[in-house]
Enzyme design. Sequence first.
Site, PDB file in Angstrom:
ATOM      1  N   ASN A 136      -8.318   3.853 -14.242  1.00 15.21           N
ATOM      2  CA  ASN A 136      -9.748   3.657 -14.423  1.00 15.21           C
ATOM      3  C   ASN A 136     -10.146   3.332 -15.866  1.00 15.21           C
ATOM      4  O   ASN A 136     -11.241   2.877 -16.114  1.00 15.21           O
ATOM      5  CB  ASN A 136     -10.502   4.893 -13.946  1.00 15.21           C
ATOM      6  CG  ASN A 136      -9.893   6.169 -14.467  1.00 15.21           C
ATOM      7  OD1 ASN A 136      -8.785   6.540 -14.068  1.00 15.21           O
ATOM      8  ND2 ASN A 136     -10.577   6.827 -15.392  1.00 15.21           N
ATOM      9  N   GLN A 167      -9.731   2.767  -7.833  1.00 13.11           N
ATOM     10  CA  GLN A 167     -10.044   1.542  -8.584  1.00 13.11           C
ATOM     11  C   GLN A 167      -9.430   0.307  -7.948  1.00 13.11           C
ATOM     12  O   GLN A 167      -9.725  -0.811  -8.371  1.00 13.11           O
ATOM     13  CB  GLN A 167      -9.524   1.658 -10.033  1.00 13.11           C
ATOM     14  CG  GLN A 167     -10.221   2.683 -10.891  1.00 13.11           C
ATOM     15  CD  GLN A 167     -11.634   2.291 -11.308  1.00 13.11           C
ATOM     16  OE1 GLN A 167     -12.038   1.144 -11.206  1.00 13.11           O
ATOM     17  NE2 GLN A 167     -12.399   3.264 -11.778  1.00 13.11           N
ATOM     18  N   ALA A 212     -16.048   4.361  -2.179  1.00  7.73           N
ATOM     19  CA  ALA A 212     -16.840   3.151  -1.923  1.00  7.73           C
ATOM     20  C   ALA A 212     -17.545   2.628  -3.173  1.00  7.73           C
ATOM     21  O   ALA A 212     -17.758   1.421  -3.306  1.00  7.73           O
ATOM     22  CB  ALA A 212     -17.887   3.438  -0.837  1.00  7.73           C
ATOM     23  N   HIS A 213     -17.896   3.519  -4.098  1.00 12.40           N
ATOM     24  CA  HIS A 213     -18.861   3.092  -5.125  1.00 12.40           C
ATOM     25  C   HIS A 213     -18.282   2.279  -6.275  1.00 12.40           C
ATOM     26  O   HIS A 213     -19.022   1.796  -7.126  1.00 12.40           O
ATOM     27  CB  HIS A 213     -19.666   4.297  -5.654  1.00 12.40           C
ATOM     28  CG  HIS A 213     -18.953   5.209  -6.590  1.00 12.40           C
ATOM     29  ND1 HIS A 213     -19.124   5.112  -7.953  1.00 12.40           N
ATOM     30  CD2 HIS A 213     -18.122   6.239  -6.387  1.00 12.40           C
ATOM     31  CE1 HIS A 213     -18.409   6.063  -8.537  1.00 12.40           C
ATOM     32  NE2 HIS A 213     -17.784   6.766  -7.599  1.00 12.40           N
ATOM     33  N   CYS A 223     -16.920  13.563 -24.098  1.00 16.63           N
ATOM     34  CA  CYS A 223     -17.504  14.790 -24.646  1.00 16.63           C
ATOM     35  C   CYS A 223     -17.072  15.952 -23.777  1.00 16.63           C
ATOM     36  O   CYS A 223     -17.354  15.974 -22.583  1.00 16.63           O
ATOM     37  CB  CYS A 223     -19.017  14.737 -24.594  1.00 16.63           C
ATOM     38  SG  CYS A 223     -19.697  13.608 -25.758  1.00 16.63           S
ATOM     39  N   THR A 246     -20.815  17.399   8.880  1.00 18.42           N
ATOM     40  CA  THR A 246     -21.410  16.312   9.654  1.00 18.42           C
ATOM     41  C   THR A 246     -21.169  14.978   8.967  1.00 18.42           C
ATOM     42  O   THR A 246     -21.394  14.845   7.769  1.00 18.42           O
ATOM     43  CB  THR A 246     -22.930  16.545   9.811  1.00 18.42           C
ATOM     44  OG1 THR A 246     -23.109  17.797  10.486  1.00 18.42           O
ATOM     45  CG2 THR A 246     -23.586  15.446  10.622  1.00 18.42           C
ATOM     46  N   ALA A 291     -13.496   9.896  -3.869  1.00 25.05           N
ATOM     47  CA  ALA A 291     -12.085  10.008  -4.234  1.00 25.05           C
ATOM     48  C   ALA A 291     -11.758  11.363  -4.848  1.00 25.05           C
ATOM     49  O   ALA A 291     -10.636  11.848  -4.710  1.00 25.05           O
ATOM     50  CB  ALA A 291     -11.694   8.880  -5.188  1.00 25.05           C
TER      51      ALA A 291
HETATM   52  C1  LIG Z   1     -13.935   7.024  -9.850  1.00 25.75           C
HETATM   53  C2  LIG Z   1     -12.580   7.560  -9.691  1.00 25.75           C
HETATM   54  C3  LIG Z   1     -12.360   8.772  -9.042  1.00 25.75           C
HETATM   55  C4  LIG Z   1     -13.486   9.631  -8.540  1.00 25.75           C
HETATM   56  O1  LIG Z   1     -14.069   9.048  -7.409  1.00 25.75           O
HETATM   57  P1  LIG Z   1     -15.446   9.625  -6.814  1.00 25.75           P
HETATM   58  O2  LIG Z   1     -15.586   8.885  -5.533  1.00 25.75           O
HETATM   59  O3  LIG Z   1     -16.486   9.261  -7.830  1.00 25.75           O
HETATM   60  O4  LIG Z   1     -15.280  11.070  -6.627  1.00 25.75           O
HETATM   61  C5  LIG Z   1     -11.060   9.203  -8.879  1.00 25.75           C
HETATM   62  N1  LIG Z   1     -10.030   8.473  -9.330  1.00 25.75           N
HETATM   63  C6  LIG Z   1     -10.202   7.305  -9.970  1.00 25.75           C
HETATM   64  C7  LIG Z   1      -9.020   6.546 -10.450  1.00 25.75           C
HETATM   65  C8  LIG Z   1     -11.483   6.810 -10.183  1.00 25.75           C
HETATM   66  O5  LIG Z   1     -11.652   5.673 -10.825  1.00 25.75           O
END
Ligand SMILES: *Cc1c(COP(=O)(O)O)cnc(C)c1O
Length: 403
Positions: free
Chosen positions: A154, A182, A203-204, A329, A243, A74
Amino acid sequence: MPDRPIYLDCHATTPVDDRVFEAMKPFFTEFFGNPASVTHQYGWEAEAAVNQSRTTLADAIGATPEEIIFTSGATEANNLAIKGIAEAYYSQGKHIVTVATEHNAVLDPCRYLQTLGFEITILPVQSDGLLDLAQLEAALRSDTILVSVMVANNEIGVVQPIADIGQICHDRQIIFHTDAAQAIGKIPLNVQSLQVDLMSLTAHKVYGPKGIGALYVRRRHPRVTLAPQLHGGGHERGLRSGTLYPPQIVGFAKAVDLALATLPEEAQRLRQLRDRLWAQLQSLAGVHLNGHPEQRLPGNLNLSIAGVDSAALLVALQSTIAISSGSACTSAKIAPSHVLTALGLTDDLAFASLRFGIGRFNTEAEIDRAAQAVITAVNTLRNNAINTPHSDAINTAINSPPD
Ligand SMILES: *Cc1c(COP(=O)(O)O)cnc(C)c1O
């Protein structure tokens, strides 16, 4: 392995679901081809898997496969959307509108564009974290080219009125981007009914692998053009060279597919767990819920406990539960969360915040243990009054909340 802490930090990341991992495996070793190899079977196999995944993800948000651009996550999708629009539309205007509670992956690209001569309006939020739509309308100008407002926050889980914002933007023919990192798989998303032009996904946060995401780019009504930010082989219709990574793409699609298959039931289960946790923690004196009580992600609970430094609390809890606080931090200094200060929290209350992200693998028993652990730790800190705010030991022990 000794018992590990109960994981309650699902806004930072989630484990890869076993079913996702199984779907990914063949694409590392057996079907390892480059989807751009058009001259042989290895390439065709990989391309077929990518195409199928692209269709799954497009269906998940009401888009067409051609509107899905794979990215590394994201952060990259937000950068591509915001910088890509700025570069493609600057001749029509240099004004961009966003919101104070956005992720830094939105705010920082905007701040960067400011150094290039773009004008950025950062709208405040109300004390419940929601955007005031009248304020949004008042901020829009004839030279506004982009509005960027996230679906779900988030930190505080607050869900913005995206369909209303989409309507406001489309009435004025302003491009609307939303960061749905999110939200995907947690609440229903449809780019048509929401009138979204660009949507960032990852995805994570939804039991898929790290390092893969996508940007939805509207192709019709209106057709949105973007300036690519990575140049090279011309992958992804020229919008994002590099790729493609079939194992991650297959895992991403599988993760979203699984989440959507049980979305309403799982949302209900998470809401019950969250409400159960909140009910128990309310027995503590001086607890304060951060963010709108209902218009939020089902698995989110963000609260402040007056007079208790969350850094000290997290140290006391670190062997029992894995959660994060609302402070980050920045080099050696601890700063209160920009999201919590945007709600109007004092620094003291922002430093007293805890973020719980409840997820698929959490159980009722874990919630009860976590609640008890927090209550015990708060009482101990209060009794011993050892919660000296921001001592050096605490500063080094606290981690910035990854999200
Ligand atoms: C986690 C998060 C991101 C960053 O996503 P990544 O795939 O880790 O780069 C961006 N925006 C929000 C609201 C998120 O919670």
